[in-house]
Design a protein around this motif. Structure first.
Motif, PDB file in Angstrom:
ATOM      1  N   PHE A 185     -27.287 -25.552 -57.972  1.00 17.35           N
ATOM      2  CA  PHE A 185     -26.258 -26.291 -58.714  1.00 17.35           C
ATOM      3  C   PHE A 185     -26.099 -25.764 -60.134  1.00 17.35           C
ATOM      4  N   ALA A 186     -27.222 -25.468 -60.775  1.00 18.28           N
ATOM      5  CA  ALA A 186     -27.179 -25.042 -62.181  1.00 18.28           C
ATOM      6  C   ALA A 186     -27.024 -23.538 -62.334  1.00 18.28           C
ATOM      7  N   SER A 187     -26.997 -22.809 -61.213  1.00 21.70           N
ATOM      8  CA  SER A 187     -26.968 -21.337 -61.262  1.00 21.70           C
ATOM      9  C   SER A 187     -28.087 -20.827 -62.164  1.00 21.70           C
ATOM     10  N   ALA A 188     -29.285 -21.373 -61.931  1.00 21.54           N
ATOM     11  CA  ALA A 188     -30.451 -21.051 -62.759  1.00 21.54           C
ATOM     12  C   ALA A 188     -31.433 -20.213 -61.950  1.00 21.54           C
ATOM     13  N   PRO A 189     -31.422 -18.897 -62.134  1.00 22.51           N
ATOM     14  CA  PRO A 189     -32.311 -18.023 -61.352  1.00 22.51           C
ATOM     15  C   PRO A 189     -33.795 -18.350 -61.530  1.00 22.51           C
ATOM     16  N   THR A 190     -34.181 -18.840 -62.709  1.00 16.93           N
ATOM     17  CA  THR A 190     -35.594 -19.143 -62.939  1.00 16.93           C
ATOM     18  C   THR A 190     -36.063 -20.264 -62.024  1.00 16.93           C
ATOM     19  N   LEU A 191     -35.238 -21.305 -61.864  1.00 13.52           N
ATOM     20  CA  LEU A 191     -35.601 -22.415 -60.977  1.00 13.52           C
ATOM     21  C   LEU A 191     -35.649 -21.952 -59.521  1.00 13.52           C
ATOM     22  N   PHE A 223     -41.286 -21.228 -38.300  1.00 11.69           N
ATOM     23  CA  PHE A 223     -40.915 -21.747 -39.622  1.00 11.69           C
ATOM     24  C   PHE A 223     -41.615 -20.970 -40.730  1.00 11.69           C
ATOM     25  N   ALA A 224     -42.898 -20.700 -40.547  1.00  7.12           N
ATOM     26  CA  ALA A 224     -43.675 -20.030 -41.581  1.00  7.12           C
ATOM     27  C   ALA A 224     -43.160 -18.626 -41.851  1.00  7.12           C
ATOM     28  N   LEU A 225     -42.968 -17.849 -40.800  1.00 11.29           N
ATOM     29  CA  LEU A 225     -42.571 -16.451 -40.991  1.00 11.29           C
ATOM     30  C   LEU A 225     -41.190 -16.347 -41.632  1.00 11.29           C
ATOM     31  N   THR A 226     -40.255 -17.160 -41.172  1.00 12.46           N
ATOM     32  CA  THR A 226     -38.898 -17.098 -41.726  1.00 12.46           C
ATOM     33  C   THR A 226     -38.889 -17.563 -43.178  1.00 12.46           C
ATOM     34  N   THR A 227     -39.634 -18.630 -43.466  1.00 13.36           N
ATOM     35  CA  THR A 227     -39.732 -19.117 -44.842  1.00 13.36           C
ATOM     36  C   THR A 227     -40.375 -18.080 -45.746  1.00 13.36           C
ATOM     37  N   PHE A 228     -41.378 -17.388 -45.234  1.00 12.04           N
ATOM     38  CA  PHE A 228     -42.054 -16.355 -46.023  1.00 12.04           C
ATOM     39  C   PHE A 228     -41.081 -15.248 -46.429  1.00 12.04           C
ATOM     40  N   ILE A 229     -40.305 -14.757 -45.475  1.00 13.83           N
ATOM     41  CA  ILE A 229     -39.394 -13.649 -45.782  1.00 13.83           C
ATOM     42  C   ILE A 229     -38.338 -14.081 -46.798  1.00 13.83           C
ATOM     43  N   LEU A 230     -37.712 -15.247 -46.572  1.00 18.86           N
ATOM     44  CA  LEU A 230     -36.686 -15.697 -47.518  1.00 18.86           C
ATOM     45  C   LEU A 230     -37.279 -15.948 -48.898  1.00 18.86           C
ATOM     46  N   SER A 231     -38.463 -16.515 -48.936  1.00 20.82           N
ATOM     47  CA  SER A 231     -39.075 -16.860 -50.219  1.00 20.82           C
ATOM     48  C   SER A 231     -39.431 -15.627 -51.037  1.00 20.82           C
ATOM     49  N   THR A 232     -39.716 -14.515 -50.383  1.00 24.88           N
ATOM     50  CA  THR A 232     -39.993 -13.293 -51.144  1.00 24.88           C
ATOM     51  C   THR A 232     -38.759 -12.857 -51.934  1.00 24.88           C
ATOM     52  N   PHE A 233     -37.578 -13.101 -51.368  1.00 27.70           N
ATOM     53  CA  PHE A 233     -36.346 -12.790 -52.101  1.00 27.70           C
ATOM     54  C   PHE A 233     -36.085 -13.819 -53.187  1.00 27.70           C
ATOM     55  N   ASN A 234     -36.271 -15.109 -52.865  1.00 27.69           N
ATOM     56  CA  ASN A 234     -36.045 -16.145 -53.875  1.00 27.69           C
ATOM     57  C   ASN A 234     -36.995 -15.990 -55.058  1.00 27.69           C
ATOM     58  N   GLY A 247     -38.002 -13.246 -56.243  1.00 24.72           N
ATOM     59  CA  GLY A 247     -37.709 -12.012 -56.954  1.00 24.72           C
ATOM     60  C   GLY A 247     -38.668 -10.889 -56.655  1.00 24.72           C
ATOM     61  N   LEU A 248     -39.421 -11.000 -55.560  1.00 26.79           N
ATOM     62  CA  LEU A 248     -40.377  -9.954 -55.211  1.00 26.79           C
ATOM     63  C   LEU A 248     -39.704  -8.784 -54.494  1.00 26.79           C
ATOM     64  N   LEU A 249     -38.523  -9.008 -53.957  1.00 26.69           N
ATOM     65  CA  LEU A 249     -37.737  -7.966 -53.304  1.00 26.69           C
ATOM     66  C   LEU A 249     -36.315  -8.030 -53.828  1.00 26.69           C
ATOM     67  N   PRO A 250     -35.613  -6.915 -53.870  1.00 21.09           N
ATOM     68  CA  PRO A 250     -34.251  -6.936 -54.409  1.00 21.09           C
ATOM     69  C   PRO A 250     -33.290  -7.701 -53.518  1.00 21.09           C
ATOM     70  N   LYS A 251     -32.320  -8.364 -54.123  1.00 21.92           N
ATOM     71  CA  LYS A 251     -31.334  -9.130 -53.374  1.00 21.92           C
ATOM     72  C   LYS A 251     -30.544  -8.261 -52.411  1.00 21.92           C
ATOM     73  N   SER A 252     -30.418  -6.967 -52.723  1.00 22.73           N
ATOM     74  CA  SER A 252     -29.650  -6.067 -51.863  1.00 22.73           C
ATOM     75  C   SER A 252     -30.268  -5.921 -50.478  1.00 22.73           C
ATOM     76  N   ALA A 253     -31.559  -6.231 -50.360  1.00 18.05           N
ATOM     77  CA  ALA A 253     -32.239  -6.126 -49.070  1.00 18.05           C
ATOM     78  C   ALA A 253     -32.283  -7.454 -48.327  1.00 18.05           C
ATOM     79  N   GLU A 254     -31.580  -8.465 -48.843  1.00 14.69           N
ATOM     80  CA  GLU A 254     -31.660  -9.810 -48.273  1.00 14.69           C
ATOM     81  C   GLU A 254     -31.114  -9.890 -46.856  1.00 14.69           C
TER      82      GLU A 254
END
Length: 204
Positions: free
Chosen positions: A160-166, A34-45, A47-54
């Protein structure tokens, strides 16, 4: 002959050990996945890595976050741990369904906000219920699930709000969630191998 017919009690046959007693604690494995998978996804959420590498998250989500956690949940069933069984099996299914959502859903841009939003909302509700159950287990799990619930709230509203900041805030919260789960996995391994409470988990 008299010995054969005697009523002397036969020696007791030892009972076979229960299935769960032969299985190592699957909790650290489930937390590590759980930790490792959450870590990788969260780096994209975050904004630490580009979405193109998701795309790099997909294999990890399916095999480590998904299948490995599902196996951990099934082993928890064998050990008689209801909470661990429900948690790991469910979040294993979460990561496999996330993999399918990203890789095969075919959602249009217009439908993505509502589709991803309802997906995240459902998991927010589930996680909130699980958080209430952790209050009677340990302080570590209560902290982990509390942070995870808040993470899901931000990701749900952001979708829902399409709010990248949130969504970005949810990403940073997800990183905190990942490191908390990593601590839980490490504490479990250390306490098992060291045969003692080397790292605290604050059981209740």
């Amino acid at each position: 002959m008299t010995q054969v017919l005697s009523h002397a009690p036969a020696p007791a046959t030892p009972l076979a050990p229960a299935l769960g007693s032969r299985i190592a604690d699957p909790g650290p494995l489930g937390l590590a996945a759980f930790a490792l998978t959450t870590f990788i996804l969260s780096t994209f959420n975050a904004g630490l890595l580009p979405k193109s590498a998701e795309v790099v998250i997909l294999g990890v989500a399916l095999f480590y976050g998904g299948m490995t956690q599902l196996f951990a949940g099934l082993w928890e069933f064998a050990k008689g741990n209801t909470f661990g069984a429900v948690a790991f099996s469910s979040y294993g299914a979460f990561w496999m369904s996330f993999w399918y959502l990203v890789a095969h859903s075919g959602l249009t841009k217009e439908d993505a906000a509502a589709g991803v939003g309802i997906f995240m909302l459902a998991w927010t509700i589930f996680t909130a219920f699980m958080t209430m159950a952790t209050w009677r287990i340990s302080g570590l799990l209560f902290g982990l699930f509390s942070i995870l619930t808040i993470t899901f709230v931000f990701l749900t509203v952001g979708a829902f709000a399409s709010a990248p900041t949130l969504t970005q805030i949810g990403g940073y919260l997800g990183l905190i969630t990942a490191f908390t789960a990593w601590y839980g996995f490490f504490a479990g391994v250390m306490n098992q191998t060291g045969k003692g409470a080397l790292l605290p988990t604050w059981p209740r």
